[in-house]
Design a protein around this motif. Structure first.
Motif, PDB file in Angstrom:
ATOM      1  N   ASP A  74       0.819  -1.208   0.000  1.00 52.88           N
ATOM      2  CA  ASP A  74       0.000   0.000   0.000  1.00 52.88           C
ATOM      3  C   ASP A  74       0.857   1.264   0.000  1.00 52.88           C
ATOM      4  N   HIS A  75       2.176   1.096  -0.052  1.00 50.98           N
ATOM      5  CA  HIS A  75       3.092   2.229  -0.121  1.00 50.98           C
ATOM      6  C   HIS A  75       3.992   2.149  -1.352  1.00 50.98           C
ATOM      7  N   LEU A  76       4.447   0.963  -1.702  1.00 52.01           N
ATOM      8  CA  LEU A  76       5.174   0.759  -2.956  1.00 52.01           C
ATOM      9  C   LEU A  76       4.276  -0.078  -3.854  1.00 52.01           C
ATOM     10  N   HIS A  77       3.579   0.586  -4.774  1.00 52.76           N
ATOM     11  CA  HIS A  77       2.576  -0.060  -5.617  1.00 52.76           C
ATOM     12  C   HIS A  77       2.990   0.128  -7.074  1.00 52.76           C
ATOM     13  N   PRO A  78       3.612  -0.893  -7.692  1.00 49.24           N
ATOM     14  CA  PRO A  78       4.161  -0.723  -9.039  1.00 49.24           C
ATOM     15  C   PRO A  78       3.145  -0.251 -10.070  1.00 49.24           C
TER      16      PRO A  78
END
Length: 276
Positions: A74-78
């Motif tokens: 939910d913070h690094l979402h490609p």
């Protein structure tokens, strides 16, 4: 608490502008440079769906640089990162590309339409035009869950230009917070989450208010609440979804009454005070 103002009006004036798009996604505009935090531009992913606020408009993905605090999805979402313009500068925690194969496919070194990815750790400082972006430590499990080895730190960032803005990412309270972060004018603090309970490596409204007493900013903006919630759990502890922002306002008034809190709705902007 000053009333929020629309982004277009604020951008016509000098100073820093903070826009909250929901969850941990914010635009910090300072000295004519736009820095986007932890972009999440989808209505649903994994077991979560967006329950409140419209999806950010296409303009929300326009940024000179993007900062990612840690590797949780939910913070690094490609898929959200793929909406950024080719060549956008992207700062991620050290080891992120090794842990997230989809991130490697977005790297401009292997993809001419990709992003300029820089891995950082606490203490690193990167220049983005006239701004300085410094990575600072966070107290949080930063690995890519549920299976990734713990090889990447969770970070916060201090964006310094006309003002100094602290984006905390996800973090719990820790004794060295004030020394690690340093002087700041505005603090973007998580006050909730995407589920009915928060562990000790998170800030709830009360712990975030206590963080204000350590950091002593002029202004604060509560984020990371009231956006995503697990599918099928609408009736489980709904107050944990709806109330953290208002509770933070109440707790901040008790713990740090000199701090101005800007309580924003999704897509609203505020202009924090100039440095004291």
């Amino acid at each position: 608490m000053p009333a929020p103002t629309c982004a277009t009006e604020l951008r016509s004036r000098l100073g820093t502008v903070i826009t909250w798009w929901g969850h941990a996604t914010c635009t910090v505009e300072d000295s004519g440079v736009r820095v986007l935090t932890d972009p999440l531009f989808v209505r649903r992913f994994a077991h979560l769906r967006r329950r409140r606020g419209e999806l950010p408009p296409p303009g929300a993905a326009v940024a000179d640089a993007v900062i990612v605090s840690h590797l949780h999805s939910d913070h690094l979402h490609p898929r959200s990162l793929s909406r950024l313009a080719p060549g956008t500068r992207l700062l991620v925690p050290r080891g992120a590309a090794r842990s997230v194969p989809a991130l490697r496919r977005l790297d401009a070194r292997g993809n001419p339409a990709g992003l300029r990815i820089t891995e950082v750790e606490a203490g690193d400082e990167v220049k983005i035009g006239p701004l300085s972006v410094r990575a600072v430590p966070a107290r949080h499990d930063g690995r890519r869950l549920p299976f990734g080895p713990h090889i990447s730190p969770a970070l916060g960032y201090v964006i310094s230009g006309e003002t100094r803005t602290y984006f905390a990412g996800d973090t719990g309270l820790f004794d060295e917070m004030a020394d690690a972060v340093g002087p700041v004018d505005t603090a973007l603090l998580p006050v909730g989450g995407w589920g009915p309970r928060l562990g000790p490596e998170h800030l709830d409204a009360e712990r975030a208010a206590r963080a204000l007493t350590l950091l002593a900013p002029a202004c604060a903006v509560p984020v990371h609440y009231g956006t995503y919630w697990p599918i099928g759990m609408d009736g489980v502890r709904p107050h944990e979804f709806y109330t953290p922002g208002d509770e933070f306002v109440r707790q901040a008034a008790e713990h740090a009454p000199k701090v101005t809190v800007h309580l924003l709705r999704h897509g609203e902007s505020a202009r924090p005070e100039a440095p004291r």
